[in-house]
Design a protein around this motif. Sequence first.
Motif, PDB file in Angstrom:
ATOM      1  N   SER A 114      24.288  29.017  14.826  1.00  0.00           N
ATOM      2  CA  SER A 114      23.346  29.952  15.436  1.00  0.00           C
ATOM      3  C   SER A 114      23.679  31.391  15.042  1.00  0.00           C
ATOM      4  CB  SER A 114      23.372  29.801  16.961  1.00  0.00           C
ATOM      5  OG  SER A 114      22.463  30.699  17.572  1.00  0.00           O
ATOM      6  N   GLU A 115      24.973  31.701  14.991  1.00  0.00           N
ATOM      7  CA  GLU A 115      25.396  33.057  14.628  1.00  0.00           C
ATOM      8  C   GLU A 115      25.032  33.375  13.176  1.00  0.00           C
ATOM      9  OE1 GLU A 115      27.288  30.761  16.092  1.00  0.00           O
ATOM     10  OE2 GLU A 115      27.398  31.640  18.106  1.00  0.00           O
TER      11      GLU A 115
ATOM     12  N   ASP B 144      21.373  34.093  13.029  1.00  0.00           N
ATOM     13  CA  ASP B 144      21.094  35.430  13.562  1.00  0.00           C
ATOM     14  C   ASP B 144      21.369  36.497  12.507  1.00  0.00           C
ATOM     15  OD1 ASP B 144      20.357  34.445  16.044  1.00  0.00           O
ATOM     16  OD2 ASP B 144      22.346  34.729  16.929  1.00  0.00           O
TER      17      ASP B 144
ATOM     18  N   LYS C 237      14.430  31.290  18.590  1.00  0.00           N
ATOM     19  CA  LYS C 237      15.099  32.542  18.213  1.00  0.00           C
ATOM     20  C   LYS C 237      14.104  33.692  18.105  1.00  0.00           C
ATOM     21  CE  LYS C 237      19.356  31.165  15.938  1.00  0.00           C
ATOM     22  NZ  LYS C 237      20.167  31.908  16.930  1.00  0.00           N
TER      23      LYS C 237
ATOM     24  N   LEU D 101      14.170  37.131  20.380  1.00  0.00           N
ATOM     25  CA  LEU D 101      14.222  38.465  19.786  1.00  0.00           C
ATOM     26  C   LEU D 101      13.061  39.323  20.272  1.00  0.00           C
ATOM     27  CD1 LEU D 101      15.220  37.614  16.098  1.00  0.00           C
ATOM     28  CD2 LEU D 101      16.579  38.946  17.718  1.00  0.00           C
TER      29      LEU D 101
END
Length: 543
Positions: free
Chosen positions: A213-214, A217, A247, A251
């Motif tokens: 996930s990081e 991102d 995601k 955001l």
Amino acid sequence: MKAVTFIFIAFFYGSVFAAPVHLKNIVAYSHDGKQLSVLDSLYFDNETGRIIAPTEEEAKLAEVIDGKGQFVLPGLHDAHGHILNYGLGKMLVEVRDLPSANAAVDKVKAFAKANPKMPWVLGRGWNHVQWESKSFPTRYQLDEVVNDRPVWLRRVDGHAAWANSKALAIAGINRETAKGNDLIIKDAEGVPTGVLIDNAMSLVAKHLPEATSEVKDKALQLAFKDLLSVGLTFVHEAGIDETVYEKYQALAFKEAMPIRVYGMLFGYLDGIEALLKKGQINIDDHIIIRSVKLMVDGALGSYGAILKAPYSDKPEMKGAYVQTPEQVEQVLGLLVQYDFQANVHAIGDKGNAEVIELLSRPNMKSSKLRHRVEHAQILSLDDIPKFKQHDIIASIQPTHATSDMNMAEDRVGAERIKGAYAWQKLIKSGAVVASGSDFPVELINPFYGLHAAVTRQDRKNQPEGGWYADEAMSVEQALQSFTINAAFAAHAESFSGSLDVGKYADFIVVDQDIFKINKQDIWKTKVLETWVGGQKVFEYQQE
């Protein structure tokens, strides 16, 4: 020189200052879908981020910005891109625009050495058509430099991949298991060479390590930065899964989306109906999800585009389905039930004909949902008028023509090429033509696309006079396709695509007048500033 990007987070969508802004002394071009307008000033409201026609009193109070004669365009759309894949690609080995397989292998070797802890060596961008050999590479070339880890390199179009022996072994691909699968390239003895086409790629792809996930991102932020720097304020993301679906919404809720995104759900997701049941998504006009991406065939360069007759330069091949018409039809019925737009990838003339037939059926509600054919690349001449007749949008990528011109006619021959990359025929038929790039298949800069659309030439301005130049667009048509037409293709023309009162102040300042310069220089255009919702989010600065 360096480019500096400013991303506004906490107050991105608006400002506490009530006074409008007056950007004056500019030369601004805007197309509303009917005609081109030239403006010398622009007023926009800081609170709403929208363009206004101010009262006399508001005009007196406006904060004045002197444009100093600079050139302004609406923020550009890319009607077909891959934001997450682009960002992820910036963290992998890049083998684009290299002269040979050996040159690609050298880059893989250097990358593997610099990243010894990566469990897989991953990359993208090779294109054997650009190599002197014109032939597919082999696993043995990769084995010479990396044999302790799997290597997986996607072709530039994403419809083929090149693997080393380690990757094939992990997937269980060998002479016996590859029998009968024509999408696994083999040598004369039936041994897999390391190149997999379209659906065969999944045999290895399912073993790839999932990006965290990081990492995703970070990839999105890298992509956003680059997109703003080339003047893209709105991108149609051609395929998102449930993770990215969530995601983007997160955001947008945090007001951390510096561009606008029109997200297309992947049509083959196991949970597609559950996502459709949630309904259309629109969060502050920054993330919009009301469409589904389907895919009937592969790409022309890797012989995956499905043709009515065999390939002219490989008579034993006619392409292959990624999703059969029956599979596409099944998902179409589902998404129309929930009022979602269908955006169907079709490259070959047979694939296009079958998709057009499906979308033209009365129960498809095309006039309301604005279904699209993504690429619409090789068309039979009698299929071209059907786009207008059945309210189907042609979502095309101008740089595909200039990238493919060194092999396209070899693939389809002199007769079928007459309906290939046939933008002017589509426009004259009355079809809505929306333009994009398909990045990272192509480079992200939309001015490369505008240049290709207008000149039918590469950035070396070859071939002289343009490749099938009668299909070239005018500058006005090209700008229209990258702005208001693309906005229409995203159901967004009410707030995007032109510099009309009531729409968001999404615009770019560029260094040259694309309507006055030599059209062969359009690709050189630099973006000096990018504004989204009345906020400057990018500025090009000279050291």
